[in-house]
Design an enzyme around this catalytic site. Structure first.
Site, short mmCIF file in Angstrom:
data_model
loop_
_atom_site.label_atom_id
_atom_site.label_comp_id
_atom_site.label_asym_id
_atom_site.label_seq_id
_atom_site.Cartn_x
_atom_site.Cartn_y
_atom_site.Cartn_z
N SER A 178 3.83 7.91 -4.85
CA SER A 178 2.86 8.39 -5.82
C SER A 178 3.48 9.51 -6.62
O SER A 178 4.40 10.21 -6.16
CB SER A 178 1.59 8.88 -5.14
OG SER A 178 1.87 9.98 -4.33
N HIS A 222 0.25 9.53 -14.19
CA HIS A 222 0.09 9.32 -12.76
C HIS A 222 0.53 7.90 -12.43
O HIS A 222 0.28 6.97 -13.20
CB HIS A 222 -1.38 9.51 -12.39
CG HIS A 222 -1.77 8.86 -11.09
ND1 HIS A 222 -2.54 7.72 -11.04
CD2 HIS A 222 -1.49 9.21 -9.81
CE1 HIS A 222 -2.72 7.40 -9.76
NE2 HIS A 222 -2.10 8.26 -9.00
N ASN A 235 0.94 5.32 -8.74
CA ASN A 235 0.86 5.19 -7.29
C ASN A 235 0.90 3.71 -6.95
O ASN A 235 0.11 2.93 -7.48
CB ASN A 235 -0.44 5.81 -6.76
CG ASN A 235 -0.71 5.47 -5.30
OD1 ASN A 235 -1.79 5.00 -4.97
ND2 ASN A 235 0.25 5.69 -4.45
N HIS A 249 -19.74 12.58 -13.32
CA HIS A 249 -20.53 13.79 -13.62
C HIS A 249 -20.26 14.32 -15.04
O HIS A 249 -21.00 15.17 -15.52
CB HIS A 249 -20.29 14.87 -12.57
CG HIS A 249 -18.87 15.39 -12.53
ND1 HIS A 249 -17.84 14.72 -11.93
CD2 HIS A 249 -18.32 16.52 -13.04
CE1 HIS A 249 -16.72 15.40 -12.06
NE2 HIS A 249 -16.97 16.50 -12.72
N GLY A 267 -3.02 14.20 6.45
CA GLY A 267 -1.74 14.13 5.75
C GLY A 267 -1.20 15.52 5.47
O GLY A 267 -1.81 16.53 5.81
#
Lengths: 341, 341
Positions: B107, B121, B123, B185, B295
């Site tokens: 990632s 990003h 992953n 939201h 993790g």
């Protein structure tokens, strides 16, 4: 105190004007706190936004920015209602399912500019849903460059407000706060604590929830019971807690706001503010309640700091003030018994 | 494409060396990406930390800081195993309960300093648990001051990698990305998207999960099926996606990294980075998986930006580049068909 189940006891019916009275107090608390904070700040005043919630209710949000003391501060009042509480609360209060709900409260987070002045949070709230009602809330302090006497003053003030209502309140609500404001993924407390409680429904339980996160949480589902308390007793207690805030925090601001600091202290403050963001977005019950109930996002996230830093694998150097914060302050301590004698 | 249930079909058994092969690819992908990024950055190199996970497995985290292009960037490889998958995954894959699991992946999140260069990003990940296995992942772009041709280039590169493996991949994985990287939201997309998929287990389903959050999520539990794909076909597809990253992002960096900007652009970039924090801490499946499986916190939260700003009730002014971001780019668009002709 003995550990007995209390969930089958039926609850006192609250006074018919319960919602009006609590809501009026919550607004008064917002007014008093804002007035006191403006006096402490000495430069800026709060800006107010009133808002309606389409599904029922609304609130008024007040923000102070770029003040003499407060880089940012928010004090919210809200009262909301609807047909069903959100899942995060129903999981803990299954008896409220299938009923309409009413919730009111005042919440506050202050982010001072000077790293010697701690961040502080306060929230008091009241719920009704079907046949059940409860009070919750608390206040906690998050210093960057802490002073033992400040942590002690904050705790002693809260303890006094608690003790005037019941001798068992502070001994239960103080460790509950240590557990609640705990970042499990960092194995760190958020600050030096204060008090926290939830689901105070008068039915004889000083209940500590099963899903708190701190080091003592596993064996703390019930910490004990005391005689049933009336709605009036609990409402008086909430008022005392709320009204003690300016005493508990004002002195700390007055003692520290003008202390000189440099870039090192500022950078560490920005870094530690990251923990506040992590706690509020990952764990905080009020934030999750707000986002789940389609609350006003800007008011909910007003608790987030104005400027924040993350740094991969930061560790304070040994024998520094930064290391002292971790070693002495971010662990549960009996601050109410602290003495400089 | 027709909508049929696939959960009862039994899965192909993966090759006996599946874990070794996927894990080797994930490490190679980390190596290739880091090498390419260092070349793009031109100033700094990655620092590597290897770590063990007490419950099984470990990884190597690489961070670049204060570079010529990258204010901060992190590329993680990990492979972990244990006795039981965490609840967040078991809820979606109940047939994996009661089995040990194996998970490996790479990632990456990059936070460039120049506001004209987008955050990105990536992953890709692989799971085995009992009799089930699946691939997941994707890549998405989050611009601050965007260019239509950059969004189009990013999407076209990904579409090309998808199309070489199946014509249905991009048409399904592109809207899945729009739904997944959505801040409910805020009612806002995180950026201009890319591709995202999860639970690709070869059993004939192009499955879109029931709890994605975007505008089209409610009626998208299954978007269709195609013929069963073999483990080898899916593994080839994942490799193609991963290997397309440097093409998709490198050109954008080269075109934008030296563009002049001022404090206004910097302040807006810091503000918009707040959305990245909100998404990763409130919604992101990988972050929640990492925190729930104990993790390495510093590696999981390496995705958070180095400096972030929140501002109460910020709204871009009409007819500004900032408003243009919201109006044109933070809504689903068919970027792969874009043309400047």
């Amino acid at each position: 105190m003995s550990s007995t189940s209390t969930t089958t006891t039926s609850q006192e019916i609250p006074p018919s004007d319960s919602q009006t009275r609590v809501s009026k107090f919550m607004q008064q608390l917002q007014d008093d706190i804002c007035q006191g904070l403006e006096k402490l700040d000495g430069k800026e005043t709060f800006r107010e936004d009133s808002w309606d919630r389409p599904e029922g209710g609304g609130g008024r949000s007040r923000v102070i920015r770029e003040g003499g003391v407060f880089e940012q501060g928010g004090v919210n009042f809200s009262q909301v209602w609807g047909s069903q509480l959100p899942p995060s609360i129903l999981k803990q209060r299954p008896e409220a399912a299938g009923h309409g709900f009413y919730a009111t409260g005042t919440s506050m987070v202050l982010h001072p500019r000077n790293p010697y002045v701690p961040t502080v949070h306060l929230n008091y709230r009241y719920f009704e849903a079907g046949q059940v009602w409860w009070f919750g809330g608390g206040a906690d302090l998050t210093p960057y460059y802490p002073f033992e006497e400040d942590a002690a003053h904050f705790h002693k003030t809260l303890k006094k407000a608690c003790d005037e209502h019941h001798q068992d309140y502070y001994p239960v609500f103080k460790p509950w706060c240590d557990e609640y404001f705990y970042l499990k993924h960092r194995q760190e407390m958020r600050g030096v604590g204060g008090i926290f409680f939830d689901y105070q429904d008068g039915r004889g339980a000083l209940y500590r929830g099963p899903n708190e996160k701190g080091p003592a949480a596993e064996n703390s589902q019930k910490v004990g019971t005391l005689e049933p308390r009336t709605w009036e007793q609990l409402f008086s207690f909430i008022q005392a807690c709320g009204n003690s805030f300016l005493d508990s925090y004002g002195k700390i601001v007055e003692d520290r706001w003008s202390k000189k600091y440099g870039d090192r202290e500022r950078q560490f403050q920005l870094y530690r503010r990251g923990r506040y963001v992590e706690f509020n977005l990952v764990y905080d019950r009020g934030t999750i309640f707000g986002l789940q109930t389609n609350g006003r996002t800007e008011s909910i996230l007003m608790s987030l700091p104005p400027l924040v830093r993350w740094e991969y694998c930061y560790q304070p150097e040994a024998n520094t003030p930064e290391a002292h914060l971790y070693e002495r302050f971010l662990k549960p301590q009996d601050w109410a018994s602290w003495s400089d004698a």
